[in-house]
Scaffold this active site. Structure first.
Site, short mmCIF file in Angstrom:
data_model
loop_
_atom_site.label_atom_id
_atom_site.label_comp_id
_atom_site.label_asym_id
_atom_site.label_seq_id
_atom_site.Cartn_x
_atom_site.Cartn_y
_atom_site.Cartn_z
N HIS A 120 38.98 41.77 45.06
CA HIS A 120 38.62 41.31 46.41
C HIS A 120 39.79 40.64 47.13
O HIS A 120 39.61 39.92 48.10
CB HIS A 120 37.41 40.35 46.33
CG HIS A 120 36.16 41.02 45.84
ND1 HIS A 120 35.04 40.33 45.42
CD2 HIS A 120 35.85 42.34 45.69
CE1 HIS A 120 34.11 41.19 45.04
NE2 HIS A 120 34.59 42.41 45.19
N CYS A 153 51.77 39.82 63.77
CA CYS A 153 52.91 40.03 62.88
C CYS A 153 54.23 39.81 63.60
O CYS A 153 54.44 40.32 64.71
CB CYS A 153 52.86 41.44 62.31
SG CYS A 153 54.23 41.83 61.20
N CYS A 156 55.96 43.59 63.62
CA CYS A 156 55.42 44.72 64.39
C CYS A 156 54.33 44.34 65.37
O CYS A 156 53.78 45.20 66.04
CB CYS A 156 54.90 45.79 63.43
SG CYS A 156 53.31 45.35 62.66
N SER A 195 27.49 37.27 38.49
CA SER A 195 26.08 37.68 38.47
C SER A 195 25.96 39.18 38.21
O SER A 195 24.88 39.68 37.94
CB SER A 195 25.42 37.34 39.80
OG SER A 195 26.08 38.02 40.85
N ASN A 219 27.63 33.54 31.31
CA ASN A 219 27.25 33.12 32.66
C ASN A 219 26.16 32.06 32.56
O ASN A 219 25.37 32.08 31.61
CB ASN A 219 26.74 34.34 33.47
CG ASN A 219 26.75 34.09 34.97
OD1 ASN A 219 27.75 33.65 35.52
ND2 ASN A 219 25.63 34.36 35.62
N ILE A 237 30.97 27.59 31.19
CA ILE A 237 32.04 28.52 30.85
C ILE A 237 33.24 27.84 30.19
O ILE A 237 33.70 28.26 29.14
CB ILE A 237 32.47 29.30 32.11
CG1 ILE A 237 31.32 30.25 32.52
CG2 ILE A 237 33.75 30.08 31.87
CD1 ILE A 237 31.37 30.72 33.94
#
Length: 248
Positions: A120, A153, A156, A195, A219, A237
């Site tokens: 992601h 940018c 560009c 999940s 989890n 965890i």
């Protein structure tokens, strides 16, 4: 302790482990899970990629939210879960870390960047969507706060966006391919803090299992894939991973 013993045995018996992480590994570092019932997405609907591209006002709102959220994100440090994963990479036990997270905490914990596959994207820098030039957030923030406009940018004049994958934006092809290759080479697939509801990312543990790898899920809550897993641990965890990696 029985579950931890089973996890330790699974690790000991494996030669090529792939770790797959979701938001749950980073909540112990103080990073909120945006999908949770109290998460940010219940308060603000996520900005869709097509709206970001189509509207300067939406781009301004996206950057406003980004810098407001960074007040929380900037304080986050890798926790015991990240450090345990880093130790397993360092020992040569884990070949790759595939992550749904965008916080960069795996790299901060010492995992070499080339072994982290970010499905992601990454929220710690920005890129030009036209020419691909990397922009550091500090310079983007100065432009945004002095002009009130969404940055463009410097090379560009294209649209600059945080290097995350937004809703409606195509998944990164290279990362998806690398994740598939890593998964198909794994003999143990360790899904942590996810999940396992968001596809195509949640397809990787299924692929691993179909390819003959053991599937272990850690989890706090049950997941959609528990029934196909070889071992499921519903627990914190950091402490769980620390115990099995002998991390003090």
């Amino acid at each position: 302790m029985g579950m931890n013993r089973d996890l330790k045995r699974a690790l000991d018996e494996s030669y090529r482990v792939v770790v797959f992480t979701g938001a749950g590994i980073s909540t112990e570092s103080g990073i909120p899970d945006f999908r949770s019932p109290t998460g940010l997405w219940k308060k603000y609907a996520p900005i869709q990629f097509q709206d970001f591209m189509a509207s300067a006002d939406m781009r301004i709102e996206a950057w406003r939210r980004k810098f407001a959220m960074d007040e929380t994100m900037a304080k986050a440090e890798p926790n015991k879960g990240h450090m345990a994963v880093s130790k397993l990479v360092d020992e040569g036990k884990v070949s790759h870390v595939i992550t749904q997270n965008v916080d960069g905490l795996h790299q901060l914990s010492g995992v070499p960047a080339e072994k982290v596959i970010e499905l992601h994207g990454n929220s710690t820098y920005a890129i030009c969507l036209d020419c691909g030039l990397r922009h550091e957030l500090a310079e983007v923030r100065v432009i945004f706060e002095t002009s009130g406009e969404a940055p463009s940018c410097r090379e560009c004049a294209g649209v600059v966006k945080t290097a995350t994958i937004s809703f409606g934006q195509a998944m990164p092809e290279d990362e998806m391919e690398r994740a598939q290759e890593a998964t198909l080479c794994a003999d143990l697939f360790l899904a942590i803090g996810s999940s396992l509801q968001v596809f195509p990312a949640a397809g990787f543990p299924i692929l691993a299992k179909r390819n003959g790898a053991r599937l272990v899920i850690i989890n706090r809550e049950p997941t959609d894939l528990d029934e196909i897993a070889d071992l499921v641990i519903n627990d914190e965890i950091g402490p769980t991973l620390s115990a099995v990696t002998m991390l003090n």
